[in-house]
Design a protein around this motif. Structure first.
Motif, PDB file in Angstrom:
ATOM      1  N   MET B 135       0.632  -1.091   0.043  1.00 30.95           N
ATOM      2  CA  MET B 135      -0.113   0.303  -0.427  1.00 30.95           C
ATOM      3  C   MET B 135       0.465   1.523   0.346  1.00 30.95           C
ATOM      4  O   MET B 135       2.440   1.056   0.471  1.00 30.95           O
ATOM      5  CB  MET B 135      -0.952   0.202   1.365  1.00 30.95           C
ATOM      6  N   LYS B 169      -5.626  -6.110   6.709  1.00 31.45           N
ATOM      7  CA  LYS B 169      -6.845  -7.011   6.556  1.00 31.45           C
ATOM      8  C   LYS B 169      -7.929  -7.127   5.944  1.00 31.45           C
ATOM      9  O   LYS B 169      -8.094  -7.443   5.061  1.00 31.45           O
ATOM     10  CB  LYS B 169      -6.565  -7.655   7.619  1.00 31.45           C
ATOM     11  N   HIS B 170      -8.781  -5.933   6.243  1.00 26.88           N
ATOM     12  CA  HIS B 170      -9.713  -5.636   6.394  1.00 26.88           C
ATOM     13  C   HIS B 170     -10.535  -4.538   5.465  1.00 26.88           C
ATOM     14  O   HIS B 170     -11.651  -4.729   5.066  1.00 26.88           O
ATOM     15  CB  HIS B 170     -10.962  -5.627   6.953  1.00 26.88           C
ATOM     16  N   ALA B 171      -9.501  -4.236   5.627  1.00 23.45           N
ATOM     17  CA  ALA B 171      -9.860  -2.123   4.241  1.00 23.45           C
ATOM     18  C   ALA B 171     -10.043  -2.505   3.013  1.00 23.45           C
ATOM     19  O   ALA B 171     -10.878  -1.401   2.348  1.00 23.45           O
ATOM     20  CB  ALA B 171      -9.520  -1.291   5.109  1.00 23.45           C
ATOM     21  N   ASN B 172      -9.831  -3.210   1.921  1.00 22.30           N
ATOM     22  CA  ASN B 172      -9.344  -3.285   0.641  1.00 22.30           C
ATOM     23  C   ASN B 172      -9.427  -1.479  -0.070  1.00 22.30           C
ATOM     24  O   ASN B 172      -9.271  -1.305  -1.115  1.00 22.30           O
ATOM     25  CB  ASN B 172     -11.234  -3.367   0.555  1.00 22.30           C
ATOM     26  N   ALA B 173      -7.554  -1.361   0.765  1.00 17.40           N
ATOM     27  CA  ALA B 173      -7.571   0.074   0.586  1.00 17.40           C
ATOM     28  C   ALA B 173      -6.454  -0.078  -0.220  1.00 17.40           C
ATOM     29  O   ALA B 173      -5.668  -1.146  -0.093  1.00 17.40           O
ATOM     30  CB  ALA B 173      -6.666   1.236   2.426  1.00 17.40           C
ATOM     31  N   THR B 174      -5.926   1.391  -1.169  1.00 18.56           N
ATOM     32  CA  THR B 174      -4.585   1.146  -1.491  1.00 18.56           C
ATOM     33  C   THR B 174      -3.951   2.115  -0.284  1.00 18.56           C
ATOM     34  O   THR B 174      -2.600   2.177  -1.690  1.00 18.56           O
ATOM     35  CB  THR B 174      -4.837   1.355  -2.835  1.00 18.56           C
ATOM     36  N   ASP B 192      -7.028   5.752   5.939  1.00 22.47           N
ATOM     37  CA  ASP B 192      -7.034   4.742   4.366  1.00 22.47           C
ATOM     38  C   ASP B 192      -8.505   5.515   3.309  1.00 22.47           C
ATOM     39  O   ASP B 192      -9.293   6.000   3.274  1.00 22.47           O
ATOM     40  CB  ASP B 192      -7.417   3.701   4.939  1.00 22.47           C
ATOM     41  N   GLY B 194     -10.324   2.855   1.914  1.00 21.30           N
ATOM     42  CA  GLY B 194     -10.116   1.351   1.426  1.00 21.30           C
ATOM     43  C   GLY B 194     -12.542   1.753   1.668  1.00 21.30           C
ATOM     44  O   GLY B 194     -12.500   2.359   1.864  1.00 21.30           O
ATOM     45  N   LYS B 195     -13.297   0.280   2.195  1.00 22.35           N
ATOM     46  CA  LYS B 195     -14.467   0.291   2.217  1.00 22.35           C
ATOM     47  C   LYS B 195     -15.011   0.858   3.478  1.00 22.35           C
ATOM     48  O   LYS B 195     -16.198   0.613   2.844  1.00 22.35           O
ATOM     49  CB  LYS B 195     -14.500  -0.848   1.540  1.00 22.35           C
ATOM     50  N   LYS B 232     -15.222   8.181   0.106  1.00 19.84           N
ATOM     51  CA  LYS B 232     -14.195   6.828   0.346  1.00 19.84           C
ATOM     52  C   LYS B 232     -13.472   6.284   1.555  1.00 19.84           C
ATOM     53  O   LYS B 232     -12.962   7.730   2.110  1.00 19.84           O
ATOM     54  CB  LYS B 232     -13.512   6.464  -0.132  1.00 19.84           C
TER      55      LYS B 232
END
Lengths: 218, 244
Positions: B135, B169-174, B192, B194-195, B232
């Motif tokens: 990331m 682990k969980h956020a699906n972030a970039t 972040d 992420g989601k 986001k």
């Protein structure tokens, strides 16, 4: 032929120390004159065994290498120190170079590189191998590009932040004064202070700074 | 008769009052005991981590270095090209193992944190996540960071580690952005893209992590605020009061 370089090895792990002694003894231009298991022992050993170079581990009991290095440089100014450690963080490298050590190696450096470093240090005063230089280089580049700005000297007090927050929300001086229960003149003072701190000519500059550095939220 | 009644009432009243004050006292003692227990638990946990980190670093790390030296000596005494080739392979593997050992050891106890403080340690943490290529991670430090007691720094560092792990682990972030604002208090923002964080979503691991964050916040007398972003991602703001 040159006289062999007299080396002392300081490391708290006896097996590693022995392994290094055995390996380095095979090089004819080196003479391992003594060993030490911690910083305190090293200082005692140094007082009775003259040497040219110390291979110094950083994490040792009683007196670690970081604390021992300046003491050695002060008491035995002719002795060269080459750090030999597991620690590869740039902060350690930078800190020890600032203290004045002459070389920095990681423990898994090839013995040839250890020997080469000793030779270079003896001949030119200092030497840093490619791996160490790479770590330093990365650290310096990162700082220059501003993704990490440790050296920024801007200090905001809690009141600074409160005023800044309200300025960004487009409150006037009088409104801020009322909200924070301070006099408008005090607000003026903080406005000027914020302009100075953020190096801006006017409040627009201050607000831009605040947003750029994510200091406020709307 | 009246005297007797008023005497009984008075007695009951005083008795009740005494009982109440005793109860309060008990509650206070209990709360203090609970706090002590939390402190002790965290202390034990940290000293265990430190012990394992030291073992990894000192014993396994040094032994791997010794093996590397021994291999070197063996290689010197052979002119067999096949053996020389396998020497190179083995040392490469040993170097990988050393790197892994360093990483484990560092996660358990950051040597930078102990020797150079929170700001540098957070900076290193970000550099590592960034360098791993997982990331885009950056950190900005505003103000001059002054070193705090190691326990305070460690608690803040652990919270940051836990939050970053959750994001990874969980956020699906970039992208992750950290901001440490140093003034009369410390403010750490972790943002972040992420989601977003859903409060009721509880996986067993994050549950344990969140519990640890809560405990450390309590010890720091700090506050934590989740600010979900409209577009986001999530921003977490931790505010830590500093002792004079």
């Amino acid at each position: 032929m040159m006289k062999p370089v007299k080396v002392i090895i300081a490391d708290d792990h006896p097996l590693f120390r022995k392994g290094l002694v055995t390996t380095l003894q095979e090089f004819k231009n080196l003479n391992i004159v003594n060993e030490a298991g911690d910083g305190k022992e090293l200082l005692t050993v140094l007082a009775k065994t003259p040497c040219d170079v110390i291979l110094l581990d950083l994490k040792m009991p009683l007196l670690d290498g970081i604390s021992a290095a300046p003491l050695i440089l002060e008491r035995f100014p002719k002795v060269k120190i080459i750090v030999l450690t597991m620690l590869d963080e740039e902060q350690f490298i930078m800190h020890l170079i600032k203290i004045g050590v002459h070389g920095y190696l990681l423990k898994n450096a090839e013995p040839e590189i250890v020997v080469h470093t000793i030779e270079e240090v003896m001949e030119h005063g200092t030497y840093f191998d490619q791996k160490t230089v790479q770590i330093m280089h990365k650290g310096l580049i990162k700082k220059q590009h501003g993704s990490v700005s440790l050296s920024s000297r801007v200090h905001f007090s809690e009141r600074d932040m409160e005023v800044l927050n309200l300025l960004c929300k487009d409150f006037s001086t009088d409104e801020i004064a009322k909200k924070l229960c301070i006099s408008p003149r005090t607000v003026e003072y903080y406005r000027t202070k914020l302009m100075e701190k953020t190096d801006s000519k006017n409040i627009t500059g201050v607000v831009a700074y605040a947003f750029k550095h994510n200091l406020v939220e709307l | 008769m009246l005297l007797l009644v008023s005497f009984i009432i008075l007695f009951l009243f005083l008795y009740q009052k005494k009982r109440l004050s005793q109860e309060l006292k008990m509650q206070k003692v209990e709360a203090e005991y609970k706090d002590e227990l939390i402190v002790a638990t965290v202390d034990i946990q940290e000293s265990e981590r430190k012990r394992i980190a030291l073992d990894l670093h000192d014993n396994i790390g040094s032994l791997l270095s010794v093996i590397r030296l021994k291999m070197y000596q063996l290689n010197k005494n052979t002119s067999n090209p096949a053996l020389q080739e396998s020497y190179r392979e083995t040392t490469d593997m040993l170097d990988d193992m050393l790197e892994t050992t360093r990483t484990f050891s560092r996660e358990l106890m950051s040597p930078t944190l102990e020797d150079f403080g929170l700001a540098h340690a957070l900076e290193n943490l970000c550099t590592r996540i960034h360098a791993d290529g997982i990331m885009h991670t950056s950190i900005q430090i505003v103000g001059t960071y002054r070193r705090q007691p190691l326990k305070t720094e460690l608690n803040i560092f652990r919270i940051a580690q836990e939050l970053l792990n959750n994001i990874l682990k969980h956020a699906n972030a970039t992208e992750i952005k950290l901001l440490l604002v140093c003034s009369d208090r410390l403010e750490l923002q972790i943002e972040d893209n992420g989601k977003g964080f859903i409060k009721n979503e509880k996986t067993p691991t994050s549950g344990l992590g969140l519990k640890s964050i809560e405990t450390r916040l309590h010890l720091l007398k700090a506050s934590l605020e989740y600010i979900p972003n409209l577009k986001k991602g999530t921003k977490v703001v931790i505010r830590v009061p500093l002792q004079e």
